[in-house]
Design a protein around this motif. Structure first.
Motif, PDB file in Angstrom:
ATOM      1  N   GLY A 172     -12.375   1.175  -0.212  1.00  0.00           N
ATOM      2  CA  GLY A 172     -11.904   1.895   0.689  1.00  0.00           C
ATOM      3  C   GLY A 172     -10.972   1.246   1.723  1.00  0.00           C
ATOM      4  N   LYS A 173     -10.511  -0.128   1.426  1.00  0.00           N
ATOM      5  CA  LYS A 173      -9.646  -0.910   2.385  1.00  0.00           C
ATOM      6  C   LYS A 173      -8.670  -1.163   1.359  1.00  0.00           C
ATOM      7  N   VAL A 174      -7.311  -1.973   1.784  1.00  0.00           N
ATOM      8  CA  VAL A 174      -6.473  -2.629   1.252  1.00  0.00           C
ATOM      9  C   VAL A 174      -6.257  -4.097   1.537  1.00  0.00           C
ATOM     10  N   LEU A 175      -6.593  -4.675   0.431  1.00  0.00           N
ATOM     11  CA  LEU A 175      -6.739  -6.154   0.610  1.00  0.00           C
ATOM     12  C   LEU A 175      -5.173  -6.841   0.222  1.00  0.00           C
ATOM     13  N   LEU A 176      -4.724  -7.583   1.184  1.00  0.00           N
ATOM     14  CA  LEU A 176      -3.427  -8.264   0.910  1.00  0.00           C
ATOM     15  C   LEU A 176      -3.722  -9.720   0.210  1.00  0.00           C
ATOM     16  N   ILE A 177      -3.126  -9.839  -0.984  1.00  0.00           N
ATOM     17  CA  ILE A 177      -3.317 -11.214  -1.648  1.00  0.00           C
ATOM     18  C   ILE A 177      -2.031 -11.904  -1.425  1.00  0.00           C
ATOM     19  N   PRO A 178      -1.884 -13.026  -0.865  1.00  0.00           N
ATOM     20  CA  PRO A 178      -0.713 -13.785  -0.818  1.00  0.00           C
ATOM     21  C   PRO A 178      -0.203 -14.520  -2.091  1.00  0.00           C
ATOM     22  N   VAL A 179       0.748 -14.169  -2.459  1.00  0.00           N
ATOM     23  CA  VAL A 179       1.117 -14.516  -3.971  1.00  0.00           C
ATOM     24  C   VAL A 179       0.996 -15.996  -4.314  1.00  0.00           C
ATOM     25  N   GLY A 197      -8.761 -18.290  -6.001  1.00  0.00           N
ATOM     26  CA  GLY A 197      -9.891 -19.185  -5.308  1.00  0.00           C
ATOM     27  C   GLY A 197     -10.998 -18.264  -5.916  1.00  0.00           C
ATOM     28  N   THR A 198     -11.925 -18.077  -4.975  1.00  0.00           N
ATOM     29  CA  THR A 198     -13.267 -17.335  -5.338  1.00  0.00           C
ATOM     30  C   THR A 198     -13.126 -15.739  -5.268  1.00  0.00           C
ATOM     31  N   ARG A 199     -11.908 -15.230  -4.942  1.00  0.00           N
ATOM     32  CA  ARG A 199     -11.785 -13.810  -4.931  1.00  0.00           C
ATOM     33  C   ARG A 199     -11.351 -13.410  -6.229  1.00  0.00           C
ATOM     34  N   LYS A 200     -11.517 -12.313  -6.717  1.00  0.00           N
ATOM     35  CA  LYS A 200     -11.199 -12.036  -8.073  1.00  0.00           C
ATOM     36  C   LYS A 200     -10.978 -10.273  -7.903  1.00  0.00           C
ATOM     37  N   PRO A 201     -10.184  -9.745  -6.998  1.00  0.00           N
ATOM     38  CA  PRO A 201      -9.791  -8.421  -6.948  1.00  0.00           C
ATOM     39  C   PRO A 201      -9.050  -8.023  -8.232  1.00  0.00           C
ATOM     40  N   MET A 202      -9.596  -6.544  -8.504  1.00  0.00           N
ATOM     41  CA  MET A 202      -8.904  -5.960  -9.627  1.00  0.00           C
ATOM     42  C   MET A 202      -7.740  -4.916  -9.204  1.00  0.00           C
ATOM     43  N   LEU A 203      -6.658  -4.936  -9.927  1.00  0.00           N
ATOM     44  CA  LEU A 203      -5.700  -4.144  -9.318  1.00  0.00           C
ATOM     45  C   LEU A 203      -5.330  -2.989 -10.795  1.00  0.00           C
ATOM     46  N   ARG A 204      -5.118  -1.778 -10.339  1.00  0.00           N
ATOM     47  CA  ARG A 204      -4.797  -1.031 -11.233  1.00  0.00           C
ATOM     48  C   ARG A 204      -3.485  -0.982 -11.804  1.00  0.00           C
ATOM     49  N   GLU A 205      -3.004  -1.960 -12.568  1.00  0.00           N
ATOM     50  CA  GLU A 205      -1.445  -1.843 -12.840  1.00  0.00           C
ATOM     51  C   GLU A 205      -1.622  -2.629 -14.181  1.00  0.00           C
ATOM     52  N   THR A 206      -0.614  -2.865 -14.829  1.00  0.00           N
ATOM     53  CA  THR A 206      -0.365  -3.609 -16.190  1.00  0.00           C
ATOM     54  C   THR A 206      -0.096  -4.972 -15.709  1.00  0.00           C
ATOM     55  N   LEU A 207      -0.111  -5.703 -16.761  1.00  0.00           N
ATOM     56  CA  LEU A 207       0.205  -7.409 -16.572  1.00  0.00           C
ATOM     57  C   LEU A 207       1.712  -7.391 -16.466  1.00  0.00           C
ATOM     58  N   ASN A 208       2.383  -6.563 -17.366  1.00  0.00           N
ATOM     59  CA  ASN A 208       3.753  -6.530 -17.190  1.00  0.00           C
ATOM     60  C   ASN A 208       4.391  -6.401 -15.748  1.00  0.00           C
ATOM     61  N   GLN A 209       3.667  -5.406 -15.184  1.00  0.00           N
ATOM     62  CA  GLN A 209       4.322  -5.036 -13.914  1.00  0.00           C
ATOM     63  C   GLN A 209       4.135  -6.061 -12.844  1.00  0.00           C
ATOM     64  N   VAL A 210       2.889  -6.636 -12.938  1.00  0.00           N
ATOM     65  CA  VAL A 210       2.583  -7.717 -11.976  1.00  0.00           C
ATOM     66  C   VAL A 210       3.554  -8.929 -12.281  1.00  0.00           C
ATOM     67  N   GLU A 211       3.784  -9.308 -13.524  1.00  0.00           N
ATOM     68  CA  GLU A 211       4.783 -10.335 -13.911  1.00  0.00           C
ATOM     69  C   GLU A 211       5.795 -10.102 -13.348  1.00  0.00           C
ATOM     70  N   GLN A 212       6.646  -8.970 -13.414  1.00  0.00           N
ATOM     71  CA  GLN A 212       7.899  -8.663 -12.708  1.00  0.00           C
ATOM     72  C   GLN A 212       7.949  -8.809 -11.460  1.00  0.00           C
ATOM     73  N   TRP A 213       6.680  -8.613 -10.573  1.00  0.00           N
ATOM     74  CA  TRP A 213       6.716  -8.752  -9.251  1.00  0.00           C
ATOM     75  C   TRP A 213       6.728 -10.565  -8.831  1.00  0.00           C
ATOM     76  N   LEU A 214       6.099 -11.372  -9.750  1.00  0.00           N
ATOM     77  CA  LEU A 214       6.176 -12.866  -9.401  1.00  0.00           C
ATOM     78  C   LEU A 214       7.340 -13.382  -9.629  1.00  0.00           C
TER      79      LEU A 214
END
Length: 272
Positions: A172-179, A197-214
């Motif tokens: 129910g929250k929005v977690l901001l993960i610094p790149v 680190g110890t956090r492993k949040p799951m993002l409903r997105e494709t890896l291709n899209q995440v890679e484009q953000w990085l």
């Protein structure tokens, strides 16, 4: 696309972006008398074109591929026109149950010769029974459970620069993960696991899209399902079959696909 001609019989299409995976399936198919034509496609787009043009009798379809994945291929071809499918997947046991629930066969990597033979036996029975309405309903049900993700929001003008943080909805929250805190990212079904680190949040997105953000100067794909922060790499160790394993500072070990080696070398500006 590689093509092998033999006497008339089953025409089989093998779709996988990993050459070694295609080789493994092709080797086992060579031991199957009724298989007389084997074609290979290294990507989903090529597979769609081949299926619509050649109408193969059986398709071995990898689930996770860049650009068009296995479900995208199924959507574009259409359930009515899709030949019998055997999914090839690296999904975990939980994800595999979705295939079993829809009575669609699968090969879970790495698979044994006996598992492959059992799968082909199912294909033989299906071929003998013919394509029925029940199979079509199963394919339609599978697609409903794996809807195509909505298109990613457009970046603002001049927004081709890498993002500084990734927003993840959780609890129910929005977690901001610094790149800068990202260690590596891993595709898992319809999600991407962000290892920070110890956090492993799951993002409903494709890896291709995440890679484009990085930032491509800091992140590199070492496997079709893994993107790594280069600053977290401690060393590279030789693996079996002259391959390599990427070892991170925290001890995490990730396989480096042969086809990704050049990209890693280019980013490190060193050959190994």
């Amino acid at each position: 696309m590689v093509e092998t001609h033999r006497r008339e019989g089953w025409r089989v299409l093998v779709v996988d972006d990993e050459p070694l995976a295609r080789d493994s399936v092709r080797h086992l198919l060579a031991q199957t008398p009724e298989v007389t034509d084997v074609h290979e496609c290294h990507g989903g787009r090529e597979a769609v074109d081949h299926i619509l043009r050649e109408r193969p009798d059986l398709v071995f379809l990898d689930v996770q591929m860049p650009e068009l994945d296995g479900f995208d291929v199924l959507r574009e071809v259409g359930v009515e026109r899709m030949p019998p499918v055997i999914f090839v997947t690296a999904f975990d046991t939980y994800a595999v149950r979705a295939f079993e629930a829809n009575a669609l066969d699968y090969l879970l990597k790495p698979f044994s010769d006996q598992r492959f033979r059992d799968t082909l036996e199912r294909a033989r029975k299906q071929r003998a029974q013919g394509r029925d309405q029940k199979l079509l309903e199963h394919l339609s049900s599978l697609l409903e459970q794996h809807q195509a993700p909505p298109p990613a929001p457009a970046r603002p003008a001049g927004g081709n620069s890498p993002v500084e943080r990734i927003a993840v909805k959780t609890g129910g929250k929005v977690l901001l993960i610094p790149v800068e805190e990202l260690d590596w990212c891993e595709a898992e079904g319809n999600y991407v696991v962000l290892h920070a680190g110890t956090r492993k949040p799951m993002l409903r997105e494709t890896l291709n899209q995440v890679e484009q953000w990085l930032d491509p100067r800091r992140f590199v794909r070492v496997h079709r399902s893994v993107v790594v922060n280069v600053e977290r790499i401690r060393e590279l160790e030789p693996d079996v079959d002259k391959g390599w394993v990427v070892v991170l500072r925290d001890g995490t070990r990730l396989r480096l696909s042969p086809g990704r080696k050049a990209a890693v070398e280019a980013l490190l500006r060193q050959s190994f």
